[in-house]
Design an enzyme around this catalytic site. Structure first.
Site, PDB file in Angstrom:
ATOM      1  N   LEU A  38       0.841  -1.187   0.000  1.00  0.00           N
ATOM      2  CA  LEU A  38       0.000   0.000   0.000  1.00  0.00           C
ATOM      3  C   LEU A  38       0.884   1.247   0.000  1.00  0.00           C
ATOM      4  O   LEU A  38       1.939   1.283   0.630  1.00  0.00           O
ATOM      5  CB  LEU A  38      -0.899   0.014   1.237  1.00  0.00           C
ATOM      6  CG  LEU A  38      -2.159  -0.862   1.198  1.00  0.00           C
ATOM      7  CD1 LEU A  38      -2.855  -0.822   2.545  1.00  0.00           C
ATOM      8  CD2 LEU A  38      -3.105  -0.404   0.095  1.00  0.00           C
ATOM      9  N   GLY A  39       0.412   2.267  -0.674  1.00  0.00           N
ATOM     10  CA  GLY A  39       1.172   3.517  -0.757  1.00  0.00           C
ATOM     11  C   GLY A  39       1.899   3.689  -2.057  1.00  0.00           C
ATOM     12  O   GLY A  39       2.303   4.796  -2.412  1.00  0.00           O
ATOM     13  N   CYS A  42       5.275   6.256  -4.345  1.00  0.00           N
ATOM     14  CA  CYS A  42       5.469   7.510  -3.603  1.00  0.00           C
ATOM     15  C   CYS A  42       5.826   7.235  -2.149  1.00  0.00           C
ATOM     16  O   CYS A  42       6.813   7.759  -1.628  1.00  0.00           O
ATOM     17  CB  CYS A  42       4.213   8.366  -3.689  1.00  0.00           C
ATOM     18  SG  CYS A  42       4.363   9.942  -2.821  1.00  0.00           S
ATOM     19  N   GLY A 180      19.527  14.092 -14.978  1.00  0.00           N
ATOM     20  CA  GLY A 180      19.509  15.351 -14.236  1.00  0.00           C
ATOM     21  C   GLY A 180      18.125  15.898 -14.013  1.00  0.00           C
ATOM     22  O   GLY A 180      17.947  17.113 -13.917  1.00  0.00           O
ATOM     23  N   GLY A 181      17.118  15.009 -13.909  1.00  0.00           N
ATOM     24  CA  GLY A 181      15.769  15.438 -13.591  1.00  0.00           C
ATOM     25  C   GLY A 181      15.534  15.485 -12.093  1.00  0.00           C
ATOM     26  O   GLY A 181      16.469  15.367 -11.288  1.00  0.00           O
ATOM     27  N   ILE A 183      14.132  13.410  -9.887  1.00  0.00           N
ATOM     28  CA  ILE A 183      14.467  12.249  -9.073  1.00  0.00           C
ATOM     29  C   ILE A 183      15.968  12.190  -8.825  1.00  0.00           C
ATOM     30  O   ILE A 183      16.429  12.046  -7.688  1.00  0.00           O
ATOM     31  CB  ILE A 183      13.974  10.957  -9.752  1.00  0.00           C
ATOM     32  CG1 ILE A 183      12.447  10.943  -9.832  1.00  0.00           C
ATOM     33  CG2 ILE A 183      14.478   9.725  -8.997  1.00  0.00           C
ATOM     34  CD1 ILE A 183      11.884   9.789 -10.627  1.00  0.00           C
ATOM     35  N   GLY A 271      13.942   8.561 -15.815  1.00  0.00           N
ATOM     36  CA  GLY A 271      12.508   8.633 -16.052  1.00  0.00           C
ATOM     37  C   GLY A 271      11.786   7.401 -15.544  1.00  0.00           C
ATOM     38  O   GLY A 271      12.348   6.540 -14.877  1.00  0.00           O
ATOM     39  N   ALA A 319       2.128  12.561  -7.397  1.00  0.00           N
ATOM     40  CA  ALA A 319       1.181  11.925  -6.491  1.00  0.00           C
ATOM     41  C   ALA A 319      -0.072  12.769  -6.298  1.00  0.00           C
ATOM     42  O   ALA A 319      -1.192  12.239  -6.280  1.00  0.00           O
ATOM     43  CB  ALA A 319       1.850  11.662  -5.135  1.00  0.00           C
ATOM     44  N   HIS A 442       4.147  39.830   6.819  1.00  0.00           N
ATOM     45  CA  HIS A 442       5.565  40.190   6.933  1.00  0.00           C
ATOM     46  C   HIS A 442       6.086  39.728   8.288  1.00  0.00           C
ATOM     47  O   HIS A 442       5.424  39.913   9.303  1.00  0.00           O
ATOM     48  CB  HIS A 442       5.731  41.708   6.814  1.00  0.00           C
ATOM     49  CG  HIS A 442       7.126  42.183   7.112  1.00  0.00           C
ATOM     50  ND1 HIS A 442       8.153  42.077   6.209  1.00  0.00           N
ATOM     51  CD2 HIS A 442       7.661  42.746   8.237  1.00  0.00           C
ATOM     52  CE1 HIS A 442       9.264  42.561   6.744  1.00  0.00           C
ATOM     53  NE2 HIS A 442       8.982  42.987   7.982  1.00  0.00           N
TER      54      HIS A 442
END
Length: 460
Positions: A38-39, A42, A180-181, A183, A271, A319, A442
């Site tokens: 489960l999950g 992600c 280089g993405g 992930i 990817g 997700a 602020h």
């Protein structure tokens, strides 16, 4: 005896789990089929364990920043074995809580691999038995897996995918990251903080190649100052385990001879690919496109009585996008909505230090749609919160078309804090006047967003 369910869900990741919970809470009879944990990716092999690594090591970045401005000194040591143990406990506890929630709502959780056995019939191949169930509606939320290509196949020894990397018992002293993405960059930042020397290799000419070019430039400058070896625009021909090392072979140009890089481990982060094969979906009229994404219409339907959400439909591999799509599908099943699915602006975030936030259109995307595009910017160096944390590198950039905000991009420490406000602003399409009339608190990092909204505009 075969049970008929109002909704059968394939996949217990964010989209599938949320759909099962919402549908069951509304009174539908629901079955959730999950082949692993489960999950989904992600929780178990992606977003959450990576953030646990980054959260535990963020103090190292903060101390380094304050040391640089000469107001602090000292040393922080992260116990990696303890961190991995905490990660495993956290994930196990979360899975247990998810299973309990399903039980409380009367959802039948069926461990095993689901496969279409006929019209409105699903076969679940479990470890000990095979079960058949009938359904009125089917939701496919089977997610995705790390991509691999010939020559770039993780072997589980010194060449790892993201799942194997997050399960390491010890952090290597040197790491080659292929890709280089987001992930690759998130995991590389955690590894760097834990003492690994980082080499990034990518075929694209810039890091985070899907982001604004100014963002890519800022990231590269920061990581080079941290001592990373960054090789861009190169072709990786192979990465293999040789003895106690990972060896990468690459071509920097068609004329140059192959060059080798050696490190203790290599992470292949090139990817992801959808988990859509061998589900029998084609027998229901479902079409697969590209590397196997499920083709869906404007209602997220893949075939009569069949819906697909999340990574497996290829619309947006995030997700929160999966969960948003799942909510729409359940609302449609309950006849609470009839219009086409509209995601609205989808925020994406690269975590670490610096972070990257983007919501809506980048300038290049807006220009490609044929609009006259303007941009406005603000630098984080003028922000009091950035100053307080000695983390002033970065900027906020707004994209305007027809006098309204169409996109917001930011890069810098903690810019993810602006994700919700930026998303609401883009969704509402604020004008400059609306930004001027809104009271920003602020001191906050959001004041850099205000400054960018009120800054002079220029051609993109």
């Amino acid at each position: 005896m075969t049970t008929t369910y109002d909704l059968a869900v394939l996949g217990g990741g964010p989209g599938g789990f949320d759909a099962a919970v919402e549908a069951a809470a509304a009174g539908l009879k629901v079955a959730l089929v999950e082949a692993a944990d489960l999950g989904g990716t992600c929780l178990n092999h992606g977003c959450i364990p990576t953030k646990l690594w980054l959260g535990a090591t963020s103090v190292l970045e903060e101390l380094a920043a304050q040391t640089k401005v000469r107001v602090a000194a000292g040393e922080v040591r992260v116990d990696f074995a303890a961190l991995q143990a905490r990660k495993d406990r956290h994930l196990a506890a979360t899975r247990k809580a998810m299973a309990q929630r399903l039980g409380q709502l009367g959802v039948d959780l069926l461990p095993g691999r689901g496969r279409i056995a006929g019209a409105n019939t699903l076969e679940v191949l479990g470890a000990e038995a095979t079960r058949t169930l009938d359904f009125r509606k089917l939701l496919v939320a089977t997610g995705s897996r790390p991509a691999a290509f010939p020559g770039l196949m993780p072997d589980g020894a010194r060449v790892l995918d993201s799942t194997g990397f997050l399960a390491l018992p010890a952090m290597p002293k040197s790491l080659i990251v292929v890709g280089g993405g987001f992930i690759g960059l998130e995991m590389a930042q955690a590894a760097h903080r834990l003492g690994a020397h980082i080499t990034i290799v990518d075929a694209l000419p810039r890091l985070a190649g899907l982001e604004d070019p100014e963002v890519s430039k800022a990231l590269e400058a920061v990581f080079k100052r941290q001592g990373w070896d960054i090789r861009l625009g190169v072709k990786v021909t192979s990465v293999t385990t040789q003895g106690d090392s990972a060896v990468l072979s690459m071509l920097t140009s068609a004329e140059a001879p192959a060059e080798e890089l050696v490190a203790e481990c290599a992470l292949v982060a090139v990817g992801r690919r959808p988990n859509s094969t061998d589900l029998g979906l084609e027998s229901l009229g479902v079409a697969l496109v590209g590397p196997g994404y499920i083709n869906t219409n404007e209602n997220l339907e893949a075939a009569p009585d069949v819906f697909a959400v999340g990574d497996v439909n290829g619309r947006m591999l995030l997700a929160h996008a999966a969960s948003h799509q799942a909510h729409y599908v359940v609302e449609r099943l309950l006849d609470k909505t009839r219009g086409a699915y509209d995601s609205g602006p989808v925020p994406s975030i690269l975590y670490g230090s610096p972070e990257v936030l983007r919501v809506g259109l980048m300038a290049g995307e807006a220009q490609a749609q044929g609009d006259d595009v303007l941009v406005s910017r603000a630098q984080l160096i003028a922000n009091p919160i950035a100053q307080a944390h000695a983390a002033t590198q970065g900027f906020v950039k707004c994209v305007w078309r027809q006098g309204r905000v169409a996109g917001i991009t930011a890069v810098g420490a903690d810019v993810s804090r602006m994700a919700v406000s930026a998303s609401l602003i883009v969704q509402a399409g604020w004008t400059r006047e609306e930004a001027a009339n809104f009271m920003f608190p602020h001191p906050t990092l959001d004041e850099s967003l205000k400054a960018a909204l009120l800054a002079d505009k220029e051609a993109a």
